[in-house]
Design an enzyme around this catalytic site. Sequence first.
Site, PDB file in Angstrom:
ATOM      1  N   ASP A  34       0.425  -0.754   0.408  1.00 41.61           N
ATOM      2  CA  ASP A  34       0.132  -0.012   0.431  1.00 41.61           C
ATOM      3  C   ASP A  34       0.705   1.034  -0.130  1.00 41.61           C
ATOM      4  O   ASP A  34       2.299   0.876   0.744  1.00 41.61           O
ATOM      5  CB  ASP A  34      -0.032   0.140   1.192  1.00 41.61           C
ATOM      6  CG  ASP A  34      -1.505   0.672   1.306  1.00 41.61           C
ATOM      7  OD1 ASP A  34      -2.172   1.798   0.393  1.00 41.61           O
ATOM      8  OD2 ASP A  34      -2.010   1.335   2.959  1.00 41.61           O
ATOM      9  N   LEU A  35       0.314   2.136  -0.393  1.00 40.89           N
ATOM     10  CA  LEU A  35       1.304   3.333  -0.484  1.00 40.89           C
ATOM     11  C   LEU A  35       1.604   4.704   1.077  1.00 40.89           C
ATOM     12  O   LEU A  35       1.820   4.476   1.198  1.00 40.89           O
ATOM     13  CB  LEU A  35       0.962   4.101  -1.366  1.00 40.89           C
ATOM     14  CG  LEU A  35       1.590   5.752  -1.896  1.00 40.89           C
ATOM     15  CD1 LEU A  35       2.827   5.641  -2.188  1.00 40.89           C
ATOM     16  CD2 LEU A  35       1.240   6.392  -2.944  1.00 40.89           C
ATOM     17  N   ASP A  36       0.183   5.220   1.147  1.00 40.49           N
ATOM     18  CA  ASP A  36      -0.048   5.822   1.821  1.00 40.49           C
ATOM     19  C   ASP A  36      -0.150   5.322   2.905  1.00 40.49           C
ATOM     20  O   ASP A  36      -0.892   4.354   3.694  1.00 40.49           O
ATOM     21  CB  ASP A  36      -1.682   6.509   1.987  1.00 40.49           C
ATOM     22  CG  ASP A  36      -1.477   8.066   0.771  1.00 40.49           C
ATOM     23  OD1 ASP A  36      -0.902   7.974   0.275  1.00 40.49           O
ATOM     24  OD2 ASP A  36      -3.109   8.004   0.006  1.00 40.49           O
ATOM     25  N   THR A  72       1.803  10.523   4.064  1.00 40.52           N
ATOM     26  CA  THR A  72       0.542  10.936   3.460  1.00 40.52           C
ATOM     27  C   THR A  72      -0.716  11.425   4.267  1.00 40.52           C
ATOM     28  O   THR A  72      -1.242  12.546   3.838  1.00 40.52           O
ATOM     29  CB  THR A  72       0.954  10.742   2.140  1.00 40.52           C
ATOM     30  OG1 THR A  72       0.250   9.761   1.809  1.00 40.52           O
ATOM     31  CG2 THR A  72       1.548  11.552   1.412  1.00 40.52           C
ATOM     32  N   LYS A 113      -8.328   6.520   6.024  1.00 38.47           N
ATOM     33  CA  LYS A 113      -7.581   5.497   5.296  1.00 38.47           C
ATOM     34  C   LYS A 113      -7.404   4.122   4.645  1.00 38.47           C
ATOM     35  O   LYS A 113      -8.591   3.568   5.046  1.00 38.47           O
ATOM     36  CB  LYS A 113      -7.095   4.911   6.462  1.00 38.47           C
ATOM     37  CG  LYS A 113      -5.862   5.952   7.217  1.00 38.47           C
ATOM     38  CD  LYS A 113      -4.736   5.874   8.621  1.00 38.47           C
ATOM     39  CE  LYS A 113      -4.351   6.817   9.345  1.00 38.47           C
ATOM     40  NZ  LYS A 113      -3.701   6.226  10.434  1.00 38.47           N
ATOM     41  N   GLY A 114      -7.577   4.670   3.374  1.00 37.44           N
ATOM     42  CA  GLY A 114      -7.378   3.275   2.547  1.00 37.44           C
ATOM     43  C   GLY A 114      -8.640   3.546   1.448  1.00 37.44           C
ATOM     44  O   GLY A 114      -9.235   2.713   0.820  1.00 37.44           O
ATOM     45  N   VAL A 115      -9.716   4.237   2.087  1.00 38.97           N
ATOM     46  CA  VAL A 115     -10.793   4.542   0.897  1.00 38.97           C
ATOM     47  C   VAL A 115     -10.643   6.182   0.334  1.00 38.97           C
ATOM     48  O   VAL A 115      -9.986   6.840   0.312  1.00 38.97           O
ATOM     49  CB  VAL A 115     -11.716   5.836   2.569  1.00 38.97           C
ATOM     50  CG1 VAL A 115     -13.463   5.801   1.570  1.00 38.97           C
ATOM     51  CG2 VAL A 115     -12.426   4.244   3.111  1.00 38.97           C
ATOM     52  N   ARG A 167     -11.455   8.960  -3.147  1.00 38.95           N
ATOM     53  CA  ARG A 167     -11.540  10.578  -2.408  1.00 38.95           C
ATOM     54  C   ARG A 167     -12.896  10.322  -2.357  1.00 38.95           C
ATOM     55  O   ARG A 167     -13.675  11.115  -1.473  1.00 38.95           O
ATOM     56  CB  ARG A 167     -11.244  10.961  -3.516  1.00 38.95           C
ATOM     57  CG  ARG A 167     -10.717  12.590  -3.199  1.00 38.95           C
ATOM     58  CD  ARG A 167     -10.227  13.321  -4.092  1.00 38.95           C
ATOM     59  NE  ARG A 167      -8.877  12.434  -5.069  1.00 38.95           N
ATOM     60  CZ  ARG A 167      -8.361  12.961  -5.962  1.00 38.95           C
ATOM     61  NH1 ARG A 167      -8.724  13.873  -6.464  1.00 38.95           N
ATOM     62  NH2 ARG A 167      -7.196  12.153  -6.870  1.00 38.95           N
ATOM     63  N   SER A 220      -2.475   0.845  -4.018  1.00 42.20           N
ATOM     64  CA  SER A 220      -3.311   1.571  -3.781  1.00 42.20           C
ATOM     65  C   SER A 220      -4.406   2.752  -4.098  1.00 42.20           C
ATOM     66  O   SER A 220      -4.545   2.919  -5.090  1.00 42.20           O
ATOM     67  CB  SER A 220      -2.166   2.887  -3.637  1.00 42.20           C
ATOM     68  OG  SER A 220      -2.027   3.542  -3.199  1.00 42.20           O
ATOM     69  N   ALA A 221      -5.073   3.485  -3.084  1.00 43.88           N
ATOM     70  CA  ALA A 221      -6.193   3.707  -3.539  1.00 43.88           C
ATOM     71  C   ALA A 221      -5.767   5.275  -3.626  1.00 43.88           C
ATOM     72  O   ALA A 221      -7.592   5.718  -4.510  1.00 43.88           O
ATOM     73  CB  ALA A 221      -7.478   3.574  -2.606  1.00 43.88           C
ATOM     74  N   LYS A 238      -5.179   8.407  -6.298  1.00 37.92           N
ATOM     75  CA  LYS A 238      -5.230   8.968  -7.595  1.00 37.92           C
ATOM     76  C   LYS A 238      -3.947   9.593  -8.043  1.00 37.92           C
ATOM     77  O   LYS A 238      -3.294   9.438  -8.760  1.00 37.92           O
ATOM     78  CB  LYS A 238      -6.167   9.407  -8.447  1.00 37.92           C
ATOM     79  CG  LYS A 238      -7.851   8.858  -7.902  1.00 37.92           C
ATOM     80  CD  LYS A 238      -8.291   9.922  -9.104  1.00 37.92           C
ATOM     81  CE  LYS A 238      -9.677   8.751  -9.076  1.00 37.92           C
ATOM     82  NZ  LYS A 238     -10.611   9.338 -10.092  1.00 37.92           N
ATOM     83  N   LYS A 254     -11.079  -0.826  -1.321  1.00 37.44           N
ATOM     84  CA  LYS A 254     -10.592  -1.171  -0.788  1.00 37.44           C
ATOM     85  C   LYS A 254     -11.694  -1.412   0.257  1.00 37.44           C
ATOM     86  O   LYS A 254     -12.418   0.031   0.670  1.00 37.44           O
ATOM     87  CB  LYS A 254      -9.587  -1.071   0.339  1.00 37.44           C
ATOM     88  CG  LYS A 254      -8.188  -1.444  -0.325  1.00 37.44           C
ATOM     89  CD  LYS A 254      -7.252  -0.524   0.276  1.00 37.44           C
ATOM     90  CE  LYS A 254      -6.086  -0.489  -0.731  1.00 37.44           C
ATOM     91  NZ  LYS A 254      -4.942   0.337  -0.377  1.00 37.44           N
ATOM     92  N   GLU A 279      -0.172  -3.383   4.395  1.00 40.13           N
ATOM     93  CA  GLU A 279      -1.077  -2.088   4.787  1.00 40.13           C
ATOM     94  C   GLU A 279      -1.636  -1.623   5.855  1.00 40.13           C
ATOM     95  O   GLU A 279      -0.731  -2.430   7.191  1.00 40.13           O
ATOM     96  CB  GLU A 279      -2.637  -3.269   4.701  1.00 40.13           C
ATOM     97  CG  GLU A 279      -3.210  -2.780   3.025  1.00 40.13           C
ATOM     98  CD  GLU A 279      -3.444  -1.737   3.149  1.00 40.13           C
ATOM     99  OE1 GLU A 279      -3.777  -0.781   4.032  1.00 40.13           O
ATOM    100  OE2 GLU A 279      -4.610  -1.335   1.997  1.00 40.13           O
ATOM    101  N   ASP A 280      -1.995  -0.403   6.057  1.00 37.96           N
ATOM    102  CA  ASP A 280      -1.491  -0.220   7.131  1.00 37.96           C
ATOM    103  C   ASP A 280      -3.503   0.326   7.437  1.00 37.96           C
ATOM    104  O   ASP A 280      -3.787   0.797   9.025  1.00 37.96           O
ATOM    105  CB  ASP A 280      -1.021   1.866   6.762  1.00 37.96           C
ATOM    106  CG  ASP A 280      -2.103   2.719   7.118  1.00 37.96           C
ATOM    107  OD1 ASP A 280      -2.237   2.469   5.366  1.00 37.96           O
ATOM    108  OD2 ASP A 280      -2.071   3.883   6.891  1.00 37.96           O
TER     109      ASP A 280
HETATM  110  P1  B16 Z   1      -6.076  10.551  -3.240  1.00 41.45           P
HETATM  111  P2  B16 Z   1      -3.437   3.916  -0.120  1.00 41.45           P
HETATM  112  C1  B16 Z   1      -5.719   6.001   0.225  1.00 41.45           C
HETATM  113  O1  B16 Z   1      -4.224   5.865  -0.446  1.00 41.45           O
HETATM  114  C2  B16 Z   1      -5.339   7.171   1.405  1.00 41.45           C
HETATM  115  O2  B16 Z   1      -5.488   6.217   2.992  1.00 41.45           O
HETATM  116  C3  B16 Z   1      -7.244   7.115   1.599  1.00 41.45           C
HETATM  117  O3  B16 Z   1      -6.547   8.344   2.886  1.00 41.45           O
HETATM  118  C4  B16 Z   1      -7.431   8.612   0.741  1.00 41.45           C
HETATM  119  O4  B16 Z   1      -8.470   9.035   0.568  1.00 41.45           O
HETATM  120  C5  B16 Z   1      -7.106   7.674  -0.642  1.00 41.45           C
HETATM  121  O5  B16 Z   1      -5.961   7.295  -1.361  1.00 41.45           O
HETATM  122  C6  B16 Z   1      -7.185   7.905  -2.084  1.00 41.45           C
HETATM  123  O6  B16 Z   1      -6.094   8.953  -1.934  1.00 41.45           O
HETATM  124  O7  B16 Z   1      -6.739  10.991  -3.014  1.00 41.45           O
HETATM  125  O8  B16 Z   1      -4.633  10.610  -3.424  1.00 41.45           O
HETATM  126  O9  B16 Z   1      -6.381   9.892  -5.027  1.00 41.45           O
HETATM  127  O10 B16 Z   1      -3.488   3.922   1.706  1.00 41.45           O
HETATM  128  O11 B16 Z   1      -4.698   3.390  -0.797  1.00 41.45           O
HETATM  129  O12 B16 Z   1      -2.349   4.013  -0.298  1.00 41.45           O
HETATM  130 MG    MG Z   2      -3.120   3.380   3.594  1.00 38.27          MG
END
Ligand code: B16
Ligand code: MG
Length: 219
Positions: free
Chosen positions: A8-10, A16, A44-46, A48, A113-114, A116, A144, A168-169
């Site tokens: 996973d990224l964030d 981030t 988190k992981g949700v 935008r 990662s979720a 964009k 996710k 994953e976090d």
């Molecule tokens: P963006 P991950 C997720 O990344 C974040 O955990 C989550 O907080 C965020 O809303 C989502 O990416 C969308 O991100 O606005 O940059 O498209 O943890 O799946 O790497």
């Molecule tokens: Mg994450």
Amino acid sequence: MTKAFIFDLDGVIVDTAKFHFLAWKNLAESLDISFTEKENEQLKGVSRVRSLEKILEWGNVSITEDKFNELMAEKNEEYLSYVDQMNAKDILPGVLETLKYLKHNNHLIALGSASKNARLILDKVGLTAYFEAIVDGNEVTKAKPDPEVFLMGCQFLKVDPNQAIVFEDSQAGIKAANAAHMTSVGIGSVDILSESDFIFNDFTEIDEQTIHALMNFNK
Ligand code: B16
Ligand code: MG
């Protein structure tokens, strides 16, 4: 059997989450909706879109579609202003060492990662070259805890899902990995990640021996 390591990224590679928190907090407060670390944890992981829907639900606020899109764009603009300051120093402790070890030993590595903004962030911190496959919020249709993002990663790498190890976090991400019968590795607190097969505070706790234990784990 070939193994795949999916990151996973964030919250796993970079922190981030603190930037998402600032940007969502400002947005929520502009609508008189209270927003603390507790609410942030649930985002988190949700995606935008789903994150903004949740914030509006919490505040019992309804807005037009135009306003919704405007707020999404504003949130992302603020978030990107923080991302713009990022560099290799923002890679979380132990992550680079783990990626180097996996690469050196010819293991397959993917991003799941979720976000964009995932490719932009990987470029900013100089990690793009480590990944054989990058699946992010631009590719997936189901967020996710649906396992689509990780299953696509396995498809790209041509590896069976049950041979994948996911870092994953978020609760949603651990549920996604478990749903796909992948080995789930939680990075963070046991209070949040109790459903994971393994839990570590961060990657400094993951050494060569640990990687072998993850590879030998059978669900
Ligand atoms: P963006 P991950 C997720 O990344 C974040 O955990 C989550 O907080 C965020 O809303 C989502 O990416 C969308 O991100 O606005 O940059 O498209 O943890 O799946 O790497
Ligand atoms: Mg994450």
